[in-house]
Write a protein that holds these residues in place. Sequence first.
Motif, short mmCIF file in Angstrom:
data_model
loop_
_atom_site.label_atom_id
_atom_site.label_comp_id
_atom_site.label_asym_id
_atom_site.label_seq_id
_atom_site.Cartn_x
_atom_site.Cartn_y
_atom_site.Cartn_z
N GLN A 1 -9.52 0.76 4.03
CA GLN A 1 -9.57 -0.32 3.05
C GLN A 1 -8.58 -1.43 3.41
O GLN A 1 -8.89 -2.62 3.34
CB GLN A 1 -9.24 0.23 1.65
CG GLN A 1 -10.39 0.86 0.92
CD GLN A 1 -9.98 1.26 -0.48
OE1 GLN A 1 -8.85 1.71 -0.70
NE2 GLN A 1 -10.90 1.11 -1.42
N ARG B 1 -7.84 5.01 2.66
CA ARG B 1 -6.97 3.91 2.21
C ARG B 1 -6.58 3.00 3.37
O ARG B 1 -6.48 1.78 3.22
CB ARG B 1 -5.73 4.49 1.54
CG ARG B 1 -6.05 5.21 0.23
CD ARG B 1 -4.88 6.06 -0.24
NE ARG B 1 -5.23 6.78 -1.47
CZ ARG B 1 -4.50 7.75 -2.00
NH1 ARG B 1 -3.38 8.15 -1.37
NH2 ARG B 1 -4.87 8.34 -3.12
N VAL C 1 0.84 -1.21 0.00
CA VAL C 1 0.00 0.00 0.00
C VAL C 1 0.87 1.25 0.00
O VAL C 1 0.62 2.21 -0.76
CB VAL C 1 -0.96 -0.01 1.22
CG1 VAL C 1 -1.67 1.33 1.35
CG2 VAL C 1 -1.98 -1.14 1.09
N MET D 1 -9.11 -2.84 -3.34
CA MET D 1 -7.95 -1.97 -3.57
C MET D 1 -7.47 -2.15 -5.00
O MET D 1 -7.84 -3.12 -5.68
CB MET D 1 -6.83 -2.34 -2.60
CG MET D 1 -7.19 -2.15 -1.13
SD MET D 1 -5.80 -2.47 -0.01
CE MET D 1 -5.54 -4.20 -0.31
#
Length: 658
Positions: free
Chosen positions: A90, A87, A75, A163
């Motif tokens: 997620q 984010r 990530v 994602m």
Amino acid sequence: MYGEKHVFFLYTGPLAVACRSITDHPVPEAEFPLRRAEPCLNDNNKRNERRTMKKKLLWPLLDALFTVTGLFVSVAFYFFADITATRLLQTARNLPILLAATFLGLLISGIYKSILRYAGVDTLLQAITGTLAGTGVTYLVSLIVSLCCRAYEREIGMRLILMPRPIYFVQWAVTLFLVAGTRFLVRYRAAGSHRKGGQNTTRILVIGAGYGGATVIRDIQNGRYGNAAAVAILDDDQEKQHSSISRVPVVGKTDDIQNTVDKYNIDEIIIAIATPQGDTAELLNRCIATGAHVLLYTGVKEGSEAREINIADLLGRPEQHLDMTEVQEYLSGKTVLITGGGGSIGSELCRQILAFTPKKLILYDISENYMYDLFFELKEKYGELVANTLVLEVGSVRDEESLWRVMGRYRPDIVIHAAAHKHVPLMEQSSEQAILNNVFGTYKTAKAAIGCNVKRFVLISTDKAVNPTNVMGASKRLAEIILSSIPPGNTEFMAVRFGNVLGSHGSVVPIFERQIRAGGPVTLTDPRIIRYFMTIPEAASLVLQAVSIARGGELFILDMGEPVRIKDLAEKMIRLYGTGREQIVCTGLRPGEKLYEELLLDKENDQATERDRIYVTPQDHYDWGTVQAWLDKLNEAIEQHRDIKQTLHEILPAYHEA
């Protein structure tokens, strides 16, 4: 308390047995607290169980850490470390699914059962499939959840859990690197301990820097040779000098073996030349002369280990791999009878013939013990094939009625006549028995074969039949003459002649080995004596090849290689099995023994066949009436107990007593 009474105790764990003399006064059990050791044993078991449990839990916890690390690294890498609250949310939603799926994937792959010091391609494949399954399942669940939520509200569905795809790929790659890398690091550390060696480590010199040497070094470093370390390599290839294999250096060539052994304090030498060029006997002898323990790696089969060297290696007779295709085609589906089937050659013929799926294989021998042992050996190897194919018949080749009964029952296509009295000194003392067994036994077996329509009859002969100097050799020469003189018919007769076989019953090799292991002396009849030698499997294979190409009437001669001085053989065996201090004592030639053996008669000319190392020569043919007259004369001499040797002189001019 017990006065003059004597009490003896035998302690067997929690029980004690008291054996008392003089009186049987009871011993109070309370005086002997014999159960105190049990808690110690239980504590040790519990500690071992706890230690094992900790190890089993450690790897799943580490893999979970690697999975979390892989996800957050991917990530951060994808968003250039710009991780917003959305984010991060997620990522957090993906994490439980990823952890559960990866753990199940690795568990199903079997990676937690692997012994990591032997980690290899299988371990890598387990890591790949386990982590890939975890990442794949996580992506599919995220995709399905997002598609379901998209129907409710597109924006929420896209942001809820799914994602970008590159994140999943990077996460899988990082996790795989960590999961597999730590396993191979454990293996590397274990191999490192074998490279360094310790105080009690066996220090090994490997000869050969090719495929064989690399295989041996890998096995040593994986612990296959126990507490050992490969410390140096020797190879004659100039291009390999100053190189290394798995950090083990090539330090020189094979002409520097002794100096290398001294310099590196070598305990063991492994000759690991997978495809040797030429004879390795000289190299083996130089290695043995260093005093180190010597092993030989042949690499014939996958996973094979270095083995102890044997006398066949020292004599320069390496294992031969012959093309047996034609033999298979000839023997498959046929019924074969072997007389003397429990002996050295007969039993090896049986082992090899069974692999060619004959219809029936009948062993005929007077010794039930040898056949019984062979039967169970073969049953372990071939299973039900032995029960359905192999038949044991106890009987003598002197018993004509028994021969007719057995051949009439099974109707063999091929008879291999290996039964014989072979011990030279014994047959000098028991000459009547040699004639009864070797001459009349062959005659009666041949008669039964003709009467039962046997297609091919093969006599196992010997080099002692050439210009015989003893009764045994003369009897085998007469057996050859009988077969070559039988009038033509439906049965094809032939003989196969060869020299001594290593390790056979009565062979000099096991006698020398027994004497050496007992500390000597090693008894030798004469330092000048010379013999031909061949291994038992090699001889049996060549006999079967000769059987498959025979047309009838041949006398086959097997290539025995170079003759060997028995004194040299004894000296090599002392270096191999002894301390080097055993004495060799010469006792003089025994009755009937000669200094050297011949494989061909003077008037015979060897002719090569289509098979390597098999030669054929036409046999002498005598009038059958003359041969029968010889047999009558021998039979009369036996019945009247006359001098058998004198009779042999009269009928066999080539016979000269030693």
